[in-house]
Write a protein that holds these residues in place. Structure first.
Motif, mmCIF file in Angstrom:
data_model
loop_
_atom_site.group_PDB
_atom_site.id
_atom_site.type_symbol
_atom_site.label_atom_id
_atom_site.label_comp_id
_atom_site.label_asym_id
_atom_site.label_seq_id
_atom_site.Cartn_x
_atom_site.Cartn_y
_atom_site.Cartn_z
ATOM 1 N N THR A 26 42.456 37.341 43.739
ATOM 2 C CA THR A 26 43.553 37.572 42.809
ATOM 3 C C THR A 26 43.013 37.966 41.441
ATOM 4 N N PHE A 53 40.336 39.524 40.897
ATOM 5 C CA PHE A 53 39.946 40.918 41.015
ATOM 6 C C PHE A 53 41.176 41.819 40.905
ATOM 7 N N MET A 54 42.268 41.352 41.540
ATOM 8 C CA MET A 54 43.507 42.134 41.461
ATOM 9 C C MET A 54 43.966 42.278 40.023
ATOM 10 N N SER A 55 43.765 41.239 39.251
ATOM 11 C CA SER A 55 44.227 41.326 37.871
ATOM 12 C C SER A 55 43.422 42.380 37.104
ATOM 13 N N ILE A 56 42.183 42.572 37.530
ATOM 14 C CA ILE A 56 41.427 43.673 36.908
ATOM 15 C C ILE A 56 42.056 45.004 37.264
ATOM 16 N N GLU A 57 42.466 45.109 38.528
ATOM 17 C CA GLU A 57 43.130 46.346 38.932
ATOM 18 C C GLU A 57 44.385 46.563 38.094
#
Lengths: 517, 171, 662, 512, 100
Positions: E30, E32-36
């Protein structure tokens, strides 16, 4: 490339070259020792060229060598005057003795020891000869590593603490000097000592406001004061001395501390005469506190080396006092006292090392009555003690007397300084004789001391030169003073002021010398 | 007017999706929220006249990359995240930090009058003729040829990295 | 060729002797050692005699002055040569030193014959001669100071000759340090001299002073004079620095005779006389000199009353006699002081050597309570001691009578109060000296058990162990005895029909006080009062006789009486016996507190805790800061991100702020 | 359109890529049990060829100044600045590869891809130093970053190794997002991402708050890469967990590249000095202080050197600050920064090579105590490490000293007295922890299980020799390198003025 | 007419939500997703600016960002897998072997 122009380079780097040679020699301790001794003797021989060809009448630095080193403004610039010459000679003179004294006492990692010793020699000589501030700083810092390693690798129980303390203390302080050097450079675009001195003296540089000069002065001062060491920056010294191996102690006391006083004279006073005068009062107070305080603390030390170390604090106080009296006599005496201290304290540390080799302790209570089994040792020790006490006709007296008489002449608190500082002659007698009695006199308290062997030939050989020097320097000081005097008057720009107040009386009599001849 | 409404609509979805991403505790739900954000962003790109980018956004981002995410989540069988309290700093320092950051940037974009004007609705009219995608292609393969080629190295590295890190081969 | 007397040879010869014996003596036989020592001393004596005889006839006569071609010190405007100076004053001194010194050397050959460290002893003794001769022959204060310090060193070494004894080592150290306290003042005085005159040379200074009037108040000259006086109190064992001299008796007896009676301790008097030009222009300082001298004389005499150690009695007697000499200087009767110095050298050396012979005879015993009745056993010693005792007591026409009487007379002219002090002292001197004489040579032999721990561990073939000393020891005694008898003849005052030759001889070397000062006026007065002087001489003889009678009564007639008397006045007796607790007082009030402060305040607190504590504390604080900073590194990724985010926010906000407020 | 000379302008990158691909292709051809040393040697040849290619570029540049014109449609510019960094970075990579040859044998790892990754990562780094377009810079930055993420996690069975990778990766991407946001803003403000055009636009229209914000955001991203406080938090963890040779690389290579970018972005685009000056000032002071004080209590050598690298980033930023406010014709701040990068690379790579050699299998021996008695057991190794440590302390006659000297000279000339004093005091504090290691090596007796390291492999020895020669050379005869650095700095300056970028008006910070 | 600032505000909000998510989420994936999410927010800015300025290079930039994101995703997820293999957890609070 004749000898005259390259002699300073040779003297400076011969030991380092020797160190490299030692590195590639096989690990045969005998070979290493002899090689180190020969190299250091060779360096001494070369250094004798300096007094032989020194011109006492010249005003400027002599035997100068200059070549560009880094960039446009950093030069390899060496030169010698009456002050540095003798300090260089002191260094080259003591290193062979240090080699001799370490002959047997260093038996582990012998090669490294002598390599470090020779590297240290190069760095120390470089400090005294550098006329380029950058070069000076390079050598200044370069002394740190070998010395710290000598203490840390070959010292006694708390050697690591002492080595680290020594290193950090000096390092922290020298950083301020570096800042000052760089700042000067950014304003003057040169590192050349003489050029900077001329510029500051001319007073054309707008950036050199009194406030800025004060900071610069303090920057240099702190570095030197720690090295001297001036009270209250002295606490690294006892630790370093107690833990250091004998040769380390000898060179530390005899030469490394002189780097501080030399720096004070050459740079703090030489570059910033006005600030030096301005700050002289509190510096002199610190020096006098050092004289008395060092002596009193020495008086109650239970440890031989610590006692000598504190005595150094006291003795170096004289030197600082002499410099900051701004009198010819005082500064002459200070320089002379630097040499004296090198000889006499060097001898004391060597002697302390000899007894350590036999007893493996420096605790005074473990000794007592040693004059009976070791009469020769006791005699040498006595001469060293007396030289340190400042007995006339031995070296210590000349320096002390000149410093004190200089202090007495200095304005405006001269007599107060002199009175307080002269008490030093009482204290030094007290602690040194007390120590001497503890070690040599009285009944034999420990049976194992009865069979202590007296000094062997090598040990006597290493002491004789020092004893001879102590005597010669005590009797024939003009031999040295001839070179020191003009150099000092050159460095003290307004030295005439202080003495001129009394010249009326002197002129009345004519110089006593002239009167009598 | 329509533009405003559409913008607000998709912006709301975007923000909602992003907030949902934060609030959801299961990674799968967060991933799906992110897909929602990405798709509505694609719609906004269209509003801004960036057809090609909008398309790529859906295909590559929402399609490929997010699928990879979901795949990994499934692979690792990640459950709902546990609400461990590993970091007080995150709230104590990070909270004010984020607030300040948001406030600063928003203040900046609303007050920078000199450079910020209005946005032209719909397709960008090219100055050199041809449509948008043409233009992008021309840029990509001419002006940006070198970066474009260099991305190949990036992808090579990514491949090698995935192989090195995720392979089961004992080294 | 005769122009140069090579005065430097006089001190140098003994130095060579010292060097030879010091460096190689360990490998020599005792015979060789003594030959070397005696040879060089004798040569020095001969040279001195020759110089004294020739000097007046060279060039302009006395003072004769020559420098070595190289200076000792050159710094700025200060130049100190190796310069030697011979005038009437130093002539007397150099003859006394070399002469008495030579005699004592001879004596020591016998006395030390069985001691360990024989070569060492003679090396030290010769070294002492070198320094003492440097002292008296120097032509400037600094070179004089060389000798001054040097004799201190020799004294230190010789007092501590039996270094295995703690008491000897302590005494040596004490002597050196106490002397150093005096030297401290001497040095300061020299600094002021340099400051005022720009030179340390006697002729230069005195030349400059020629037309300087006496100081009315406490000017620089007075301060210089007082500092010199303080220096002299160290070397000449005056109050307050006399404490080292009694302890110095730990040294071998020849040492006590040579250094602590005849020569070294008179250096202070020599120095004051030498500086008479300064002192005479500092009337206040002169007063202080006189008072110190008088006080010391009587004070030491009282302490001498109760001592039982034969050498200590002599030691206090020396202090007391030195006080006399200082007092003489204080009343500007420098010649009288020097005269007494000379006679004192003869009879005190004789006393010490005699005492040494006694001690030698009784196997090392020094306590008079364990002597007695030695009169018959060691007759030669007895007779020479008798001469010496009568001399010191001031019995005419022995040497002591003339010199002491001269001092008393001059004192009377200057300050009757001081004369009273001197007069009482004379009585006390007579008493304690005869006490010594009676206790040692009369009554029963009270030797303790045999063969006790003896510093002079040589056996004896007599049944009771008492034996006369060998002739090598007795010969010097006899010579000294002769000198003690006739030595006074050079100073018979005009009032007694003499010519007071020594007074006139010394006159050119000594600056009389200026007429306008009190001392000066007294001098004037003294010249014209012949008949009174005669009366005063009578009084002196009377008081000496009184002392003799008292001693005879207490220690010969009724030997049990002293015990009873002392029991009655126990407090006073203990006070005197313990030397007024001065040593203890110094110890408690000065030495102990100083050591305590050094140890417990300066070293353990200031050095270790404060300064080093601050240094280590700075290190510790850095470490602690480092430890705290490390906690930023919690290992948690979210925390890291928070730091970055917060940093980013700060950076962005700052930059926007900068951007807006351009 | 694209001429041959354009290819020459990216020749080093091409060479590296070709060798990278070659490594990648040959790796699978070797059996799984075969040592990958041959591949390493190939990669080494790759870096050497790169150096040769760069030198060829230098020859070209000398022959014709026009060689430094922007190429590839304004994407890259080859000038003496880029050549300096090309040589430096290729040299670093070469040294690390040389050191890795032995490391992989010791660790029992097969590292075909490893060398490929280093080569490809090097492409990114060298590209960063010659790119003059933010898009390309971004991609190059990502290439170098991603390859180092992977390299950091190369010991993927090792928990801390992987943790180091994931931390580095997540935080790195996080910071990259900031950088990217900055790029977006500068694009919004000037309508371009080309350094040249940005400079032109800023000159014409001045810089609004948006530009300032953009600069701030880019600073954050780059600050992270160079481990400047407060964006340094990742450094200790990542350095501790990553394989030692990789740390040698990533503490120097990408850092040097990031510094190059900072120099380009800050000094060639004309972003106003008054904006970033104080930021750099504070960041420099913070980095030095946090780094040095943090290191005081470390017992893990790698971690200690991580903190030290934070501190060194601080010293470097001092030079930046100095350059920012010095007179326009003075480049000594910039040349000091460039020189510092080189000196730091030499000594730090050297130190990490020793560490990676000494660490042994699974990097067990990384505690300071493990080094006890090294001076006795292997004097040469200890001696070499001592040289590097002394240089890190800043003792004269080493590169570290002269680097510091140049930095503080620049700072004092710019009148940054306080920053200099902070820096100098810091360097004195720093002496303590470096000294600790020296002390342990020479003054303590060997203890514990850390046995004498096996014979130093010839490759490692060669690497150490090169690094120590470089360190001492930079400390005693820095003339040439200093000249190159100065040349590079001037070039950057000229480039900035040529592209009609307004050099920021220098101003005295005190007036603000 | 939608002001550009609206888009930029939206971008800023999304970016900061991404940052918050990075700080708040515990699951590494998640995060990592927030970086996206942050990258997407930046992309929006790019496109909005491109539109406003009439310069298509902004679009190209977005394109490159996507490529980079894809590459990062591949590597990142591989690293995450490696983490899971060694630590058996995806909770970032438990991935803290390296500290102090």
């Amino acid at each position: 490339m004749d000898l005259h122009t390259s002699i300073l380079t040779i003297v400076t780097f011969l030991p380092a070259a020797g160190a490299v040679l030692l590195m590639v020699l096989p690990r045969n301790d005998r070979v290493i020792r002899w090689a180190a001794l020969l190299i250091s003797l060779l360096a001494f021989a070369f250094s004798l060229y300096l007094p032989a060809y020194f011109n006492s009448n010249a005003q400027d630095f002599q035997l100068q060598v200059t070549s560009q080193w880094i960039g446009q403004s950093i030069f390899y610039h060496l030169g010698v005057d009456g002050i540095s010459m003798w300090l260089v000679l002191l260094t080259t003179f003591l290193v062979p003795l240090s080699v001799l004294i370490s002959w047997k006492s260093i038996h582990d990692r012998v090669k490294e020891f002598f390599v470090l010793l020779l590297l240290l020699e190069t760095a120390m000589i470089g400090v005294f000869l550098s006329l380029d501030l950058f070069l000076f700083y390079v050598f200044w810092e370069a002394t740190l590593i070998p010395m710290a390693l000598l203490i840390g690798m070959y010292g006694h129980e708390r050697r690591i603490y002492a080595a680290v303390k020594f290193f950090l203390y000096t390092m922290v302080a020298s950083v301020f000097m570096l800042a000052a050097i760089i700042w000067i450079y950014t304003q003057t675009h040169t590192f050349d000592y003489q050029a900077i001195r001329a510029m500051i003296a001319a007073g054309h540089l707008t950036a050199f406001t009194p406030a800025a000069m004060q900071w610069l002065f303090l920057g240099f001062f702190i570095a030197f004061a720690v090295k001297v060491p001036l009270f209250p920056f002295h606490t690294w010294l006892p630790d370093a001395h107690v833990e250091a191996p004998t040769a380390g102690s000898v060179l530390l006391a005899a030469v490394l501390l002189k780097m501080g006083t030399y720096g004070l004279l050459r740079f703090s006073v030489g570059l910033f005469p006005d600030q030096a005068r301005h700050n002289a009062t509190w510096i002199n107070i610190l020096a006098i506190i050092g004289i008395i305080y060092g002596a009193l603390v020495a008086l109650v030390q239970p440890n031989l080396k610590k006692l000598i170390a504190y005595s150094s604090v006291s003795h170096l106080g004289f030197v600082v006092l002499g410099i900051f009296t701004f009198t010819q006599a005082g500064a002459d005496g200070a320089v002379y006292q630097m040499l004296n201290h090198g000889i006499s304290t060097g001898a004391l540390f060597m002697l302390a090392g000899m007894i350590y080799e036999r007893k493996h302790t420096y605790e005074l209570r473990r000794f007592g009555g040693l004059a009976t089994p070791m009469p020769v040792y006791a005699t040498f020790f006595l001469v060293a003690v007396l030289s340190s006490v400042g007995l006339p006709l031995l070296n210590g007296f000349v320096g002390e007397f000149l410093v004190l008489s200089g202090a007495a002449q200095s304005a405006p608190h001269g007599m107060i300084y002199a009175t307080l500082a002269t008490t030093g002659v009482i204290w030094s007698a007290a602690y040194l004789l007390w120590m001497y009695q503890k070690v040599f006199y009285g009944p034999m308290l420990h049976d194992d001391n009865k069979a202590l062997p007296d000094l062997n030939g090598r040990e006597q050989l290493s002491l004789w030169p020092l004893m001879a020097m102590a005597l010669i320097m005590g009797v024939a000081s003009p031999l040295w003073m001839k070179a020191i005097d003009p150099a000092v008057s050159q460095t003290l720009p307004a030295a005439g002021n202080a003495t001129s107040t009394h010249s009326s009386a002197a002129s009345l009599t004519g110089t006593p010398n002239g009167l009598q001849k | 007017m329509l533009h405003e409404i559409l913008f607000l609509f998709f912006a709301a979805i975007c923000v909602g999706g992003a907030i949902n991403l934060v609030l959801q505790r299961h990674p799968i739900n967060s991933a799906l929220s992110l897909v929602v954000v990405m798709v509505s962003l694609a719609a906004l790109y269209l509003l801004l006249g960036a057809e090609f980018v909008g398309a790529v956004q859906v295909i590559v981002y929402a399609g490929a990359i997010m699928v990879l995410f979901v795949f990994v989540i499934m692979l690792l069988n990640a459950g709902a995240e546990e609400q461990s309290q590993g970091s007080r700093i995150a709230l104590l320092i990070g909270g004010p930090g984020v607030a300040l950051l948001a406030g600063a940037i928003m203040w900046l974009v609303t007050h920078s009058d000199k450079t910020i004007g209005n946005v032209v609705v719909g397709s960008m009219v090219s100055t050199t003729g041809g449509d948008n995608t043409h233009q992008v292609a021309r840029l990509l393969f001419k002006d940006f040829l070198l970066p474009f080629e260099v991305t190949s190295i990036l992808i090579l590295i990514a491949i090698m990295g995935a192989v090195v890190l995720a392979s089961r081969k004992e080294s | 060729m005769t122009e140069d007397l090579r005065l430097w040879l006089i001190p140098l010869l003994p130095l060579i002797g010292a060097a030879v014996n010091g460096l190689f003596g360990r490998r020599f036989k005792n015979r060789v050692v003594s030959a070397v020592a005696l040879l060089f001393t004798a040569a020095s004596f001969a040279k001195a005699v020759q110089a004294v005889l020739l000097a007046p006839h060279i060039g302009t006569g006395l003072p004769y002055q020559r420098m070595l071609p190289f200076n000792w010190l050159d710094a700025g405007t200060l130049h100190v040569p190796f310069g030697f100076y011979l005038d009437q004053l130093s002539s007397i001194m150099v003859l006394v030193v070399t002469g008495v010194g030579f005699l004592i050397h001879i004596y020591a050959v016998g006395y030390m014959a069985h001691e360990g460290g024989y070569y060492r002893f003679f090396a030290y003794l010769n070294l002492f001669m070198f320094f003492m001769l440097t002292l008296v022959l120097a032509n400037n204060y600094l070179l004089m100071f060389v000798g001054w310090e040097g004799v201190g060193l020799a004294s230190y070494l010789l007092i501590g000759f039996y270094f295995n004894k703690d008491s000897a080592a302590n005494a040596g150290k004490k002597a050196f340090i106490v002397n150093r306290i005096g030297d401290f003042a001497f040095l300061l005085g020299m600094f002021l001299v340099i400051q005022k005159f720009g030179s340390l040379n006697f002729t230069a200074i005195f030349g400059l002073l020629k037309d300087v009037p006496a100081e009315a108040g406490w000017g620089l000259l007075t301060i210089i004079a007082l500092l010199f006086l303080f220096g002299a109190t160290g070397k000449s064992a005056q109050i307050p620095l006399y404490v080292w001299l009694p302890d110095a008796m730990e040294g071998p007896t020849p040492v006590s005779a040579l250094i602590h009676a005849a020569t070294m301790v008179t250096a202070g008097i020599y120095m004051i006389a030498r500086s008479s030009a300064i002192f005479s222009r500092a009337p206040h300082a002169l007063e202080v000199v006189a008072i110190i001298g008088g006080l010391t004389a009587i004070f030491a005499a009282t302490m001498g009353l109760a001592q039982n150690d034969i050498k200590r009695v002599l030691a206090y007697s020396t202090v007391s006699q030195l006080g006399y000499m200082v007092m003489a200087c204080g009343v500007a009767a420098y010649a009288a002081g020097i005269f007494h110095l000379m006679t004192h050298a003869f009879f005190k050396a004789l006393l010490f050597l005699g005492a040494g012979s006694v001690i030698h005879a009784v196997g090392g015993e020094q306590d008079m309570r364990h002597m007695g009745g030695l009169r018959t056993k060691i007759p030669v010693t007895f007779w020479v001691m008798t001469i010496a005792t009568f001399t010191i007591a001031g019995v005419p026409p022995l040497a002591g009578f003339f010199s002491k009487d001269e001092i008393l007379w001059q004192t009377w002219n200057n300050s009757p109060a001081l004369w009273v002090v001197g007069f009482i002292t004379a009585g006390l001197t007579s008493f304690y000296m005869f006490r010594l004489w009676f206790m040692t040579f009369f009554g029963e032999l009270r030797l303790k058990s045999h063969g006790h721990d003896s510093a002079h561990g040589h056996g004896s073939d007599h049944s009771d162990g008492v034996h006369e000393s060998p002739w090598i020891m007795l010969a010097p005694l006899v010579v000294l005895a002769v000198l003690s008898i006739f030595g006074g003849l050079v100073g018979i005052p005009e009032a007694l029909g003499g010519h007071n030759e020594i007074h006139h001889y010394l006159e050119p070397a000594i600056t009389a006080p200026l007429a306008e000062t009190r001392a000066g006026m007294a001098m004037e007065a003294a010249e014209h009062a012949g008949s009174t002087e005669l009366a005063f001489a009578g009084l002196s003889v009377a008081v000496a006789a009184l002392g003799f009678l008292m001693a005879w009564f207490f220690y010969y007639k009724r030997p049990e009486l002293p015990q009873k008397v002392t029991a009655k006045i126990n407090g006073l007796y203990l006070l005197v016996l313990n030397k007024y607790y001065v040593d203890e007082g110094y110890d408690r009030l000065l030495v102990k507190p100083l050591l305590w402060v050094s140890r417990h305040v300066l070293w353990l607190v200031v050095d270790q805790k404060l300064i080093d504590g601050a240094v280590n504390g700075a290190g510790g604080a850095s470490q602690a800061v480092g430890g705290q900073l490390r906690r930023m590194q919690s290992g948690n990724l979210r925390s890291y991100a928070a730091w970055i985010a917060a940093g980013a926010a700060a950076v962005v906000a700052f930059m926007i702020w900068r951007g807006v407020h351009q | 359109m694209i001429s041959t000379i354009d290819y020459i302008r990216i020749l080093p990158e091409l060479v590296l890529s070709i060798f990278g691909i070659a490594v990648m292709m040959i790796d699978p051809l070797l059996g799984p049990k075969t040592s990958r040393k041959s591949i390493g040697v190939l990669a080494l040849i790759g870096t050497l060829s790169t150096i040769a290619a760069t030198l060829y570029q230098a020859v070209q540049l000398n022959a014709d100044v026009a060689f430094s014109d922007p190429a590839w449609f304004g994407m890259v510019r080859v000038d003496s600045f880029s050549i300096f960094f090309h040589l430096l970075i290729a040299g670093i990579s070469g040294l690390c590869i040389l050191a890795s040859l032995e490391y992989f044998d010791t660790q029992d790892m097969r590292g075909g891809e490893y060398y490929g990754l280093i080569l490809f990562g090097t492409v990114g780094m060298v590209l960063m130093s010659c790119a003059i377009e933010l898009v390309l810079i971004f991609i190059a930055l990502e290439i170098s970053s991603i390859s180092t993420y992977i390299l950091a996690g190369y010991r993927r069975r090792n928990a801390s190794g992987v943790e180091s990778a994931v931390k580095y990766f997540l935080l790195g991407s996080f910071a990259t997002a900031f950088f990217l946001y900055g790029v977006a803003m500068i694009f919004g403000a000037t309508g371009s991402t080309s350094v040249v055009s940005i400079a032109a636009a800023l000159k014409d229209h001045g810089a609004g708050p948006l530009v300032y914000a953009a600069a701030a955001l880019m600073l954050i991203g780059l600050g992270f890469k160079i481990a400047a406080a407060p964006f340094h938090v990742w450094t200790p963890d990542v350095y501790e967990g990553a394989p030692a040779p990789v740390v040698a690389l990533m503490s120097t290579g990408p850092k040097a590249a990031a510094f190059a970018v900072l120099l380009r972005v800050l000094f060639s685009t004309g972003i106003p000095v008054r904006g970033w000056f104080w930021l750099v000032w504070i960041t420099a002071a913070l980095s030095m202080t946090l780094g040095n004080f943090g290191a005081l209590r470390q017992n893990n050598v790698k971690r200690m050197l991580a903190y030290s690298s934070i501190a060194h980033a601080g010293y470097l930023l001092v030079a930046f600050a100095a350059y920012g406010i010095s007179l326009p014709e003075q480049v000594d701040g910039m040349s000091a920064a460039i020189f510092y990068t080189a000196a730091y690379a030499a000594m730090n790579v050297g130190a990490f090579i020793v560490i990676s050699h000494f660490a042994g299998k699974d990097e067990r021996f990384v505690s300071i105590d493990d080094y006890a008695g090294l001076g006795r057991r292997s004097p040469l190794l200890a001696f070499t490490l001592t040289i590097f440590l002394l240089s890190l302390i800043g003792i004269p006659l080493t590169g570290g000293f002269l680097a510091k000297y140049y930095v503080f000279t620049a700072a004092l000339r710019a009148n940054l007295v306080w920053l200099s004093v902070i820096g100098l005091v810091n360097s004195a504090v720093a002496a303590y922890y470096y000294l600790r290691l020296i002390v342990v090596m020479y003054m303590r007796e060997p203890s514990g299980e850390a046995t004498a390291p096996e014979r130093v492999a010839p490759s490692t020895a060669a690497a150490l020799l090169l690094a120590s020669i470089a360190t001492v050379y930079l400390g005693t005869m820095p003339g040439n390198i200093q000249h190159l650095a100065e040349q590079g700095a001037k070039n950057l300056k000229i480039a900035a003025t040529q592209s009609s970028a307004a050099a920021a008006t220098p101003m005295n910070p005190k007036k603000n | 007419m939608v002001p550009l600032s609206w888009y930029l505000i939206l971008s800023a909000i999304l970016f900061c939500l991404g940052v918050s998510a990075f700080l708040l989420k515990r699951n590494i994936i998640t995060i990592f997703m927030s970086i996206e999410l942050m990258l997407n927010a930046v992309n929006l800015s790019f496109v909005a600016f491109a539109n406003h300025l009439g310069k298509l290079s902004g679009h190209v930039f977005v394109f490159f960002v996507m490529v980079v994101a894809a590459a990062e995703a591949a590597v990142g997820l591989a690293i995450i897998i490696a983490v899971f293999r060694t630590r058996e957890t995806l909770n970032v609070d438990r991935v803290n072997l390296l500290k102090l």
